[in-house]
Design a protein around this motif. Sequence first.
Motif, mmCIF file in Angstrom:
data_model
loop_
_atom_site.group_PDB
_atom_site.id
_atom_site.type_symbol
_atom_site.label_atom_id
_atom_site.label_comp_id
_atom_site.label_asym_id
_atom_site.label_seq_id
_atom_site.Cartn_x
_atom_site.Cartn_y
_atom_site.Cartn_z
ATOM 1 N N PRO A 73 0.908 -1.273 -0.021
ATOM 2 C CA PRO A 73 0.093 0.111 0.146
ATOM 3 C C PRO A 73 0.860 1.135 -0.126
ATOM 4 N N SER A 74 0.185 2.302 -0.407
ATOM 5 C CA SER A 74 0.775 3.649 -0.149
ATOM 6 C C SER A 74 1.433 4.008 1.380
ATOM 7 N N PRO A 75 2.730 4.404 1.393
ATOM 8 C CA PRO A 75 3.175 5.470 0.342
ATOM 9 C C PRO A 75 4.296 4.660 -0.543
ATOM 10 N N TYR A 76 4.226 3.417 -0.473
ATOM 11 C CA TYR A 76 5.407 2.690 -1.319
ATOM 12 C C TYR A 76 4.771 3.216 -2.782
ATOM 13 N N VAL A 77 5.779 3.216 -3.444
ATOM 14 C CA VAL A 77 5.401 3.920 -5.142
ATOM 15 C C VAL A 77 5.414 2.819 -5.974
ATOM 16 N N THR A 78 4.222 2.382 -6.543
ATOM 17 C CA THR A 78 4.194 1.189 -7.808
ATOM 18 C C THR A 78 3.084 1.992 -9.085
ATOM 19 N N ASN A 79 3.605 1.491 -10.048
ATOM 20 C CA ASN A 79 2.904 1.947 -11.117
ATOM 21 C C ASN A 79 1.663 0.812 -11.349
ATOM 22 N N PRO A 80 0.295 1.193 -11.036
ATOM 23 C CA PRO A 80 -0.645 0.279 -10.980
ATOM 24 C C PRO A 80 -1.201 -0.081 -12.435
ATOM 25 N N GLU A 81 -0.678 0.380 -13.417
ATOM 26 C CA GLU A 81 -0.834 0.002 -14.835
ATOM 27 C C GLU A 81 -0.017 -1.345 -15.071
ATOM 28 N N LEU A 82 1.245 -1.511 -14.613
ATOM 29 C CA LEU A 82 1.980 -2.774 -14.674
ATOM 30 C C LEU A 82 1.857 -3.685 -13.728
ATOM 31 N N PRO A 83 2.051 -4.968 -14.335
ATOM 32 C CA PRO A 83 1.661 -6.236 -13.410
ATOM 33 C C PRO A 83 2.699 -6.054 -12.303
ATOM 34 N N TRP A 84 2.177 -6.614 -11.022
ATOM 35 C CA TRP A 84 3.233 -6.687 -9.832
ATOM 36 C C TRP A 84 4.173 -7.823 -10.036
ATOM 37 N N ARG A 85 5.557 -7.506 -9.678
ATOM 38 C CA ARG A 85 6.520 -8.476 -9.841
ATOM 39 C C ARG A 85 6.804 -8.706 -8.460
#
Length: 141
Positions: A67-79
């Motif tokens: 979850p936030s505040p960790y930054v990820t791109n929600p449009e890319l699949p999670w690795r």
Amino acid sequence: MVAGWFTGEGEDFRLVGTRCSACRSVFFPREDAFCRNPGCTGGDIIELSLSKRGRIWSYTDTRYRPPSPYVTNPELPWRPYALIAVELEAERIVVLGQAVPGVAVADLAVGMEAEVVPGVLHEDAETTWTTWHWRPTGVTG
């Protein structure tokens, strides 16, 4: 990048911590205001570069998007990636961090030597957020 948590590039890359001059406790992340050791009456807080290498104390993998505040791109699949806790013997502390990309839990063992290296937490068109990664020695990347 979190200001003051690491310094240098390439072979000169180091995590930056602090040490209490009274009780000699080491802190990472750094502590600049007071000694966090509850048994210490306090002393001057001194900045120091932490050891570059340590031994794997524990490890695990991530199987979900944090979850936030960790930054990820929600449009890319999670690795999934490996998290490593490394014990720095000289400082007598354990520092948690991501493994370098390409290193999986199956590649790790408690007691294995690991070194801190610069890494990328996240990047977009305007910014690259830098961080540290742990790399088991003998592994390139």
